[in-house]
Design an enzyme around this catalytic site. Sequence first.
Site, short mmCIF file in Angstrom:
data_model
loop_
_atom_site.label_atom_id
_atom_site.label_comp_id
_atom_site.label_asym_id
_atom_site.label_seq_id
_atom_site.Cartn_x
_atom_site.Cartn_y
_atom_site.Cartn_z
CG ASP A 263 121.03 6.45 76.57
OD1 ASP A 263 120.45 6.06 77.60
OD2 ASP A 263 121.01 7.65 76.19
CD GLU B 59 115.98 11.22 80.79
OE1 GLU B 59 116.74 10.76 79.91
OE2 GLU B 59 114.99 11.91 80.52
CG ASP B 60 120.09 13.88 80.41
OD1 ASP B 60 119.21 14.74 80.63
OD2 ASP B 60 120.54 13.63 79.28
NE ARG C 75 112.60 11.56 70.29
CZ ARG C 75 112.34 12.84 70.54
NH1 ARG C 75 111.19 13.22 71.04
NH2 ARG C 75 113.27 13.75 70.30
CD1 TRP D 40 114.49 11.63 74.31
CD2 TRP D 40 113.95 13.81 74.33
NE1 TRP D 40 115.62 12.34 73.94
CE2 TRP D 40 115.31 13.68 73.94
CE3 TRP D 40 113.39 15.07 74.42
CZ2 TRP D 40 116.10 14.77 73.64
CZ3 TRP D 40 114.17 16.17 74.12
CH2 TRP D 40 115.52 16.01 73.72
CG ASP E 31 120.74 5.41 71.04
OD1 ASP E 31 121.26 5.57 72.17
OD2 ASP E 31 119.87 6.18 70.58
CG HIS F 110 117.20 5.97 66.93
ND1 HIS F 110 116.20 6.52 67.70
CD2 HIS F 110 118.36 6.21 67.61
CE1 HIS F 110 116.72 7.06 68.79
NE2 HIS F 110 118.03 6.89 68.76
#
Length: 448
Positions: A268, A333-334, A365, A330, A270, A363
């Site tokens: 990712d 998926e992981d 969304r 969001w 971030d 941050h």
Amino acid sequence: MKCSTHQKKSIMLLLSFICVVFLLYVLNCRSMVSYNFLNYRISGFLDVFQSNFSFNQTTPSRNETLQFRTTTRTPQFTGLNSSGEYEHDGSLDASFKLLGQHLTESHRNTSRYKPKVIVHSSRRYDDVWTTENKTTEYSNKTSRETDKNVCPEKPKDLIGLRLGNYSHVTKSELIEEFTQMEPGGHLRPQNCTPGQSVAIIIPYRNRNSHLLVLLHNLIPFLTRQNVDVTFFVIEQAGNSTFNRGALFNVGFLEAEKFHRFDCYILHDVDIIPLNDHNLYRCGGNPRHFAVALNKYNYNLLYSNYFGGVVGLLRSQYLQVNGNSNLYIGWGAEDDDLLVRVRAKNLTMVRYDVMTARYDMIKHERDKGNAENPLRFALLKSAARRQDVEGLNTVTKHYQVLDMKPETLYTWITVSLDNRGLLEVRSILTAPSYTMNDMKGTKLVMKVR
């Protein structure tokens, strides 16, 4: 005295026998020469074949370059075969590419030729071998120089846990600071030969400041670890809903066109690593790197958490059929990827929470990445659809719009057809039983 017919035949037979014995003697004396000569001719043929047609996955040398031109043909991979390799559509380009992978390792590693990335009207590209030297230098990722020592498993320059650097920085400042970076976002150790080639795949949209902060921390982090790594930023174009899993699959397939990497790390944009003892390597089982995040007080979020940063060997990513493409928006998926890993009798491994420690950049969304209300329904069929949906079905639903091998990374912009990924067709994308699981929501056919 005249010889009878029988005697003549006997004499001819004797002479023939003597000739055969003599030839066998000569051949035996020269067998080594003949053997070497044959090897030489075969090697010469392979070299000529490779110089003109090879599509193998080796990388070019330091002084060789990538070119960008136009063409009209690219191999389309159609899925995994029984051997765990990708089948193709029978195109000549794909055939040569697959054939090149079977050339001997010595020919692959000693090749003096380089791939030229050729972009055609639809902005896809193929690998083509050439000996020209014109535009962007693309260096040898394999780093197999014989005059270097093998990099140690635990590099001596590691410093352990430290604070991340979150100061504002520009791309030009990073290029000026990290002079060791080679075109295409390739970083490699200068004083030793690494054991693996690593591709870091970063899914992206509208996160430029986060990307620069990540690279500002990650480049020195990986330099101390002696990692041979290439950064790939996979940008999802347009306003369609963000599809992280599909972008990882696209990143894998596109990175494979540059080099047959040993290890793929899905990262990712971030998530900032804090402890360089958290070695960016792949091993016998998939690794979850981002175990402890500041967002969760540096604790593991839940026991089956497999998000943020994960790493799999190339063979493992093929074995699990990559990520699912169905998690549009969001979440989860992981979790689906972990189901796939365990369904193939692989085990998730982790470092301890002090070693696998990360900061997540704060941050809001992202617009276009709303929480996916279908995610829990999708998880019900995760293991069941693993082999019929994933890496082997994404190829028909994305298009490369642009590809730029810059100093800090290789940037690939793609468009995704999210609706097509959810439709049930003769070649299964979203299986019917999965669609049935999702009927409770109103958004199934409203996905963009």
